[in-house]
Design a protein around this motif. Structure first.
Motif: not given
Ligand code: AMP
Length: 112
Positions: A4-5, A13, A29-30, A37, A39, A91-94
């Motif tokens: 996504i990034f 996107i 951040d979304l 906040h 990124l 907690g890494q999600s991306v």
């Molecule tokens: P992490 O959980 O540390 O991997 O952080 C990922 C961050 O990306 C989270 O704070 C999400 O809110 C943010 N995020 C995910 N998708 C997007 C997006 N399309 N635009 C901006 N921030 C996003």
């Protein structure tokens, strides 16, 4: 690559961009966890801090060179926190290296 990034970097996107140079992109951040906040990400796909190496560390240097300017523009240069989550267990999600630049409120230490 289904990242996504990387899609944000490519403009596929939308994002609320606040800073960009040859190596670095920064955007809001979304789901903000603080009044500020942002990124801050490398324009090359690096999966996490665990993948930083001598070959790609220039991106990390460029990110940290940019952070004071980003923090100043966001109005938090006098106090901000920079955090990266490396690995799903913390907690890494991306899975594209990113540094959360957080400010505008008090933060506890140590983090939970
Ligand atoms: P992490 O959980 O540390 O991997 O952080 C990922 C961050 O990306 C989270 O704070 C999400 O809110 C943010 N995020 C995910 N998708 C997007 C997006 N399309 N635009 C901006 N921030 C996003």
């Amino acid at each position: 690559m289904d990242c996504i990034f990387c899609k944000i970097i490519a403009g596929e996107i939308p994002s609320k961009k606040v800073y960009e140079n040859e190596h670095v992109l920064a955007f809001h951040d979304l789901s903000p966890r603080a009044p500020v906040h942002i990124l801050v990400i490398p324009k090359e796909h690096i999966a996490s801090a665990a993948e930083i190496s001598a070959e790609n560390s220039v991106y990390v240097a460029k990110i940290f060179e940019a952070i004071p300017e980003i923090a100043e523009a966001a109005g938090v240069k006098e106090g901000f926190r920079v955090v990266t989550n490396s690995g799903t267990s913390v907690g890494q999600s991306v899975m594209h290296l990113h540094f959360h630049l957080l400010g505008g409120r008090a933060f506890s230490w140590p983090p939970g």
